[in-house]
Design a protein around this motif. Structure first.
Motif, PDB file in Angstrom:
ATOM      1  N   ILE A   1       2.294   1.893  -3.469  1.00 45.60           N
ATOM      2  CA  ILE A   1       1.322   2.545  -4.375  1.00 45.60           C
ATOM      3  C   ILE A   1       1.320   4.054  -4.126  1.00 45.60           C
ATOM      4  O   ILE A   1       1.346   4.857  -5.066  1.00 45.60           O
ATOM      5  N   LEU A   2       1.318   4.455  -2.843  1.00 44.12           N
ATOM      6  CA  LEU A   2       1.301   5.885  -2.503  1.00 44.12           C
ATOM      7  C   LEU A   2       2.625   6.560  -2.846  1.00 44.12           C
ATOM      8  O   LEU A   2       2.659   7.724  -3.247  1.00 44.12           O
TER       9      LEU A   2
ATOM     10  N   LEU B   1      -6.809  -0.984  -3.567  1.00 45.10           N
ATOM     11  CA  LEU B   1      -6.168  -1.375  -4.826  1.00 45.10           C
ATOM     12  C   LEU B   1      -5.307  -2.629  -4.631  1.00 45.10           C
ATOM     13  O   LEU B   1      -5.356  -3.558  -5.446  1.00 45.10           O
ATOM     14  N   HIS B   2      -4.532  -2.671  -3.538  1.00 46.10           N
ATOM     15  CA  HIS B   2      -3.710  -3.861  -3.313  1.00 46.10           C
ATOM     16  C   HIS B   2      -4.577  -5.079  -2.991  1.00 46.10           C
ATOM     17  O   HIS B   2      -4.280  -6.193  -3.438  1.00 46.10           O
TER      18      HIS B   2
ATOM     19  N   VAL C   1      -5.905   4.793 -11.188  1.00 51.61           N
ATOM     20  CA  VAL C   1      -6.439   3.934 -10.127  1.00 51.61           C
ATOM     21  C   VAL C   1      -7.840   3.464 -10.503  1.00 51.61           C
ATOM     22  O   VAL C   1      -8.194   2.295 -10.354  1.00 51.61           O
TER      23      VAL C   1
ATOM     24  N   VAL D   1       0.850  -1.204   0.000  1.00 57.18           N
ATOM     25  CA  VAL D   1       0.000   0.000   0.000  1.00 57.18           C
ATOM     26  C   VAL D   1       0.883   1.251   0.000  1.00 57.18           C
ATOM     27  O   VAL D   1       0.630   2.215  -0.735  1.00 57.18           O
TER      28      VAL D   1
ATOM     29  N   ALA E   1      -0.050   4.414   5.827  1.00 55.30           N
ATOM     30  CA  ALA E   1      -0.204   3.207   5.004  1.00 55.30           C
ATOM     31  C   ALA E   1       0.455   2.007   5.679  1.00 55.30           C
ATOM     32  O   ALA E   1      -0.103   0.905   5.710  1.00 55.30           O
TER      33      ALA E   1
ATOM     34  N   ASN F   1      -3.345  11.051 -11.805  1.00 55.80           N
ATOM     35  CA  ASN F   1      -3.214  11.014 -10.342  1.00 55.80           C
ATOM     36  C   ASN F   1      -4.214  11.888  -9.605  1.00 55.80           C
ATOM     37  O   ASN F   1      -4.386  11.752  -8.402  1.00 55.80           O
TER      38      ASN F   1
ATOM     39  N   ALA G   1      -5.537   3.214  -1.923  1.00 57.73           N
ATOM     40  CA  ALA G   1      -4.331   2.391  -2.123  1.00 57.73           C
ATOM     41  C   ALA G   1      -4.496   1.023  -1.454  1.00 57.73           C
ATOM     42  O   ALA G   1      -4.117  -0.013  -2.012  1.00 57.73           O
ATOM     43  N   ASP G   2      -5.086   1.020  -0.255  1.00 61.53           N
ATOM     44  CA  ASP G   2      -5.367  -0.233   0.471  1.00 61.53           C
ATOM     45  C   ASP G   2      -6.296  -1.126  -0.359  1.00 61.53           C
ATOM     46  O   ASP G   2      -6.043  -2.315  -0.550  1.00 61.53           O
TER      47      ASP G   2
END
Length: 704
Positions: free
Chosen positions: A55-56, A141-142, A178, A52, A69, A333, A138-139
Motif C-alpha cells: 500500500i505504501l 487499511l489492510h 484511502v 501494508v 511497514a 494521496n 496503511a496497516d
C-alpha cells in the motif's frame, strides 16, 4: 498470495538499489520473527506486513517507511524489542515501528480507555515523525480489507473506530483515496444490509445513467477542444458511504441524491483551470453561490480544485471539478504526495507543512487534556470536516469548522488572544462573541489585560483547541480560587482560637497532612473550600484538643467578608439572588464551595439543621462586580409597553439577562426581568425609573 518478488518491480521504479535491498532485508527479518504465526484467514502472518508495505509502495513512500511497514508488528507480537530493531535497521526505523506499536504491556479499565491511550501514544510519535500515521493508516487499511474473517462484534468495533477516527484523519491529511476505501469498507462492516441495498441501487442507476453521462462527457470534451484545451474528462462516481451520509443528513431519497451528475476535468496548468471554468460556464448555466475556488484558497489538508455546479440539458444539475494532474495526485494521496514530489513540488511541501501544523496542534491538545479519553474527544471535534475561511484584519486566512464563533477564531490566532478576548468586530461592526461566523468575513478580536475565559463559552465554541484551552484554564483557575478560599475559611475558624494558619508550627501542619494523606497544604485547602472537610473540624484536629462551646461560637460569629472576586468557589444562590447591601449568610456545599443566600431566604432555613456547615457572611466594603436581580413589573396591557421598559433600562446602561411575560388577567400582565446591578442602591435607582412609566402599575423585587 503476495510475495516480496511481486513488490520488487514497484520498488525499483522509484527507489535506489541499496534502498530496495534494505527493504528486502527488513522483510526477511519480519518473516523470521513471525515464523509459525498464522492470520485468522489461514495465511502466514508475514503476508500482512507485506501487504501494508505494498500500500505504501503504491503511494511511492520512502524506504524507511516501507521497512517500518515490514516490521510494524514485530515489537507487539514477538519477543524482539525496539533496541534490537534499532541496532539492525537504524534509529529512525525503530522509532517508526515503536510509534505504530500498541501499548500491550499496560492494563486499562475499559476498551475505550485502551483505544484512547493507544491513539495518544501514536499522536506523540506523529509529532516526532509524521510517517508514523501513514504506516498506521496503511496497516488499518489492510486490516479493513481482511475484516471478513473476524467475529462480527470485533469487526463492527474496528469498523466504527475506523469511521470515527482513521477515515477523518485520512481526510485531514488529504488522502482521499484511502479515506473513501475506509468509509466504504467500514460502512459494509457496520451496516451490511444498508450497504448491499445502496450498492445494488447504484449499479442499477449507473446502467440507466450511462447514456446521459457519455453525452455530457462528449459535450464538455467538444467544447474544450474547440477552445484549444487538452483535458481529460472523467464521470465521477459517488462512493457508497457518501451516498448514505447525504441521504441521512439531507433527508433525501436515493433518487434525489443520484440526480446530480458529477465530472472531473484534469488539465495541464493552473491557468488552464480558469480558462476551462469559463468554457464550462458558457456551455451550461452556473448555479449562483455554488462556485468554490480551492486553488486560490486551498483546504486545510492542501486540497486544491475549482468546484462549480451548472444546469445541463433538461435541467439536470452537473457538478464539475477542475484541477491539474498534480492537484489530482495531491487530492488522492495528500501528505503522501510529499514524498512523490519531494524533489521540486512546492504544493506538496505546503501540504506537508500543514500536516505538521495539525500534528503540533494535536500535541498541544494532548498536553492540556485531563486524560486520554478527553484528548480523543477533542481530536474527534478537530476532525470535523466542513470548513469556513475567515480573514484576520491583516488579510491572513484562517480555516475553521462550520458553526465556529469569534472565540474559536481568537484561539486559532493564539491561545493568549483567546484567553483575554472580551469582544469582537465582524466586518468592522461590533458583534457578540457567540455569533456564528461565515466564510469570507473579516474578524477582529478585542482583548483586555485582566480578562479570562468564561464557562459560558462552552455553549458556543466548536473547535477542539478552544474547548481544550478553556477547560484547561478554568480547571487551574478553579483550583487557585478554591485554595485561596480554603485558607480564608480555615484562618477565620482559627481566629476563634486566637491563632492563625501562619502562626501554626510547620511540623504540626506537616504531620497533619501526612496523617490524612495530603501531598501539600494546597490539597487540604482545596478540600475545605469544596466542602469536603469542615474548617471547624480541621481546626480542632490541627490544635489537637477539644474545642469549647465559647471558642466555637466566637469562630462562627466572625463573619467572612465576601469581596466578589472569589471566583468559582463562591456561588450566589439563584433562589433569592443576594445583592451587596442585603443581609447574607451561607453554607459550605460539597463541590460548590460557599453558597451565599439572603438571610431571609426560606431555602437557607432547610440547611440550618446542619449548623456545622453554616457560615456567617458579610459584604466587603470594597465589593465589586455585577449581580443578578429578579424583578416583577405589573403593567397595563398596552402595545409597546415591553419595548418602553427595555429602552428605559438600557438607557441607564443596565444589561437585561432575561425577560418573560405572564398574563395576570385581561387588563394586566406580569413582566419578569433579570437585570445586572452593582448593589441595592443601584437597584433602587432602576426601580424608581421603572415606576415613572405611565403604564406600570407596580414594581417589586422577587425574593424567592
Amino acid at each position: 498470495m503476495q510475495t516480496i518478488d511481486a513488490l520488487d518491480g514497484t520498488l525499483k521504479s522509484y527507489l535506489e538499489p541499496e534502498q530496495t535491498r534494505q527493504i528486502r532485508r527488513a522483510y526477511y527479518f519480519a518473516e523470521q520473527a513471525h515464523f509459525g504465526q498464522i492470520r485468522r484467514s489461514g495465511e502466514p502472518y508475514v503476508t500482512h506486513p507485506l501487504a501494508v508495505a505494498r500500500i505504501l509502495a503504491d503511494m511511492h513512500m520512502d524506504h524507511q517507511s516501507l521497512m517500518a511497514a515490514m516490521l510494524h508488528d514485530v515489537i507487539e507480537d514477538t519477543g524482539i524489542n525496539k533496541a534490537a530493531i534499532g541496532k539492525q535497521f537504524g534509529a529512525p526505523v525503530a522509532e517508526l515501528v515503536d510509534g505504530v506499536s500498541k501499548l500491550t504491556q499496560m492494563e486499562f479499565d475499559s476498551l475505550e480507555e485502551k483505544q484512547a491511550e493507544n491513539f495518544q501514544k501514536m499522536a506523540l510519535a506523529m509529532a516526532r515523525d509524521i510517517r508514523v500515521i501513514l504506516v498506521k493508516l496503511a496497516d488499518r487499511l489492510h486490516n479493513m480489507r481482511t475484516l471478513g474473517v473476524l467475529p462480527t462484534s470485533k469487526a463492527r468495533r474496528i469498523a466504527r473506530e475506523t469511521l470515527e477516527i482513521y477515515a477523518p484523519i485520512a481526510m485531514r491529511l488529504g488522502m482521499n483515496a484511502v479515506r473513501m476505501e475506509f468509509e466504504d469498507l467500514g460502512f459494509s462492516a457496520l451496516y451490511p444490509m444498508r450497504a448491499r441495498r445502496i450498492a445494488a441501487a447504484t449499479r442499477k442507476a449507473r446502467g440507466n445513467r450511462r447514456e446521459l453521462v457519455e453525452k455530457i462527457t462528449h459535450q464538455i470534451e467538444s467544447s474544450l477542444a474547440q477552445e484549444g484545451h487538452t483535458a481529460e474528462v472523467i464521470g465521477r462516481e459517488k462512493h457508497l458511504y457518501s451516498i448514505y451520509k447525504k441521504m441521512r443528513s439531507k433527508k433525501k431519497s436515493f433518487s434525489e441524491i443520484m440526480d446530480i451528475y458529477a465530472f472531473r476535468v484534469i488539465v495541464d496548468s493552473v491557468d488552464t483551470c480558469y480558462r476551462v471554468l469559463g468554457c464550462i460556464h458558457s456551455l451550461y448555466k452556473p448555479v449562483p453561490g455554488e462556485f468554490k475556488d480551492y486553488i486560490a484558497i486551498p483546504k486545510a489538508n492542501g486540497y486544491q480544485s475549482l468546484h462549480t455546479v451548472t444546469m445541463g440539458m433538461h435541467g439536470v444539475p452537473i457538478e464539475v471539478q477542475i484541477r491539474t494532474r498534480e492537484m489530482e495526485d495531491m487530492a488522492n494521496n495528500g501528505i503522501a504526495a510529499h514524498w512523490l514530489y519531494k524533489s521540486d513540488g512546492q504544493s506538496a511541501n505546503g501540504s506537508h507543512a500543514r500536516a505538521r501544523e495539525w500534528v503540533q496542534g494535536l500535541l498541544e491538545m494532548q498536553q492540556r487534556a485531563g486524560n486520554s479519553l478527553e484528548f480523543i474527544e477533542s481530536v474527534k471535534i478537530d476532525l470535523f470536516p466542513d470548513e469556513i475561511y475567515i480573514f484576520t484584519p491583516k488579510g491572513r486566512i484562517l480555516e475553521l469548522p462550520r458553526g465556529a464563533t469569534a472565540v474559536d477564531f481568537a484561539y486559532a490566532v493564539h491561545t493568549d488572544v483567546g484567553n483575554r478576548c472580551v469582544a469582537c468586530r465582524i466586518n468592522r461592526r461590533l458583534a457578540p462573541l457567540s455569533e456564528p461566523l461565515e466564510s469570507g468575513q473579516t474578524v477582529e478580536v478585542l482583548t483586555a489585560k485582566g480578562a479570562r475565559p468564561n464557562p459560558a463559552w462552552f455553549n458556543y465554541t466548536v473547535t477542539a483547541k478552544a474547548r481544550t484551552n478553556i477547560r484547561h484554564f478554568l480547571k487551574h483557575q478553579r483550583r487557585e480560587d478554591s485554595v485561596a478560599l480554603g485558607k480564608r475559611l480555615l484562618d477565620k475558624t482559627l481566629a476563634g482560637f486566637e491563632t492563625a494558619l501562619d502562626e501554626l508550627p510547620v511540623h504540626l501542619l506537616q504531620e497533619y497532612l501526612q496523617r490524612l494523606g495530603y501531598a501539600t497544604s494546597d490539597d487540604l485547602m482545596d478540600d475545605i473550600a469544596r466542602g469536603e472537610r469542615l474548617p471547624s473540624v480541621v481546626a480542632q484536629q490541627l490544635l489537637g484538643e477539644p474545642v469549647d462551646a465559647r471558642a466555637m461560637e466566637t469562630s462562627n460569629s466572625a463573619p467572612l467578608a465576601i469581596r466578589g472576586t472569589e471566583g468559582f468557589m463562591v456561588t450566589y444562590a439563584r433562589c433569592c439572588r443576594p445583592l451587596p447591601g442585603d443581609a447574607i449568610a451561607g453554607y459550605l456545599s460539597p463541590e460548590r464551595g460557599v453558597v451565599v443566600h439572603r438571610e431571609s431566604c426560606r431555602n437557607l432555613a432547610e440547611v440550618r439543621a446542619k449548623p456545622e456547615r453554616l457560615i456567617a457572611l458579610r459584604w466587603d466594603d470594597s465589593i465589586t462586580g455585577e449581580f443578578i436581580a429578579h424583578l416583577r413589573v405589573e403593567v397595563e396591557n398596552r402595545r409597546g409597553t415591553i419595548a418602553v421598559i427595555a429602552t428605559r433600562i438600557n438607557s441607564m446602561g443596565v444589561n437585561i439577562e432575561k425577560i418573560s411575560t405572564e398574563d395576570k388577567d385581561y387588563q394586566f400582565t406580569y413582566v419578569d426581568l433579570e437585570v445586572q446591578v452593582n448593589n441595592r442602591v443601584h437597584l433602587a435607582r432602576i426601580l424608581r425609573r421603572l415606576r415613572g412609566i405611565a403604564s406600570v402599575r407596580r414594581v417589586s423585587r422577587l425574593k424567592n
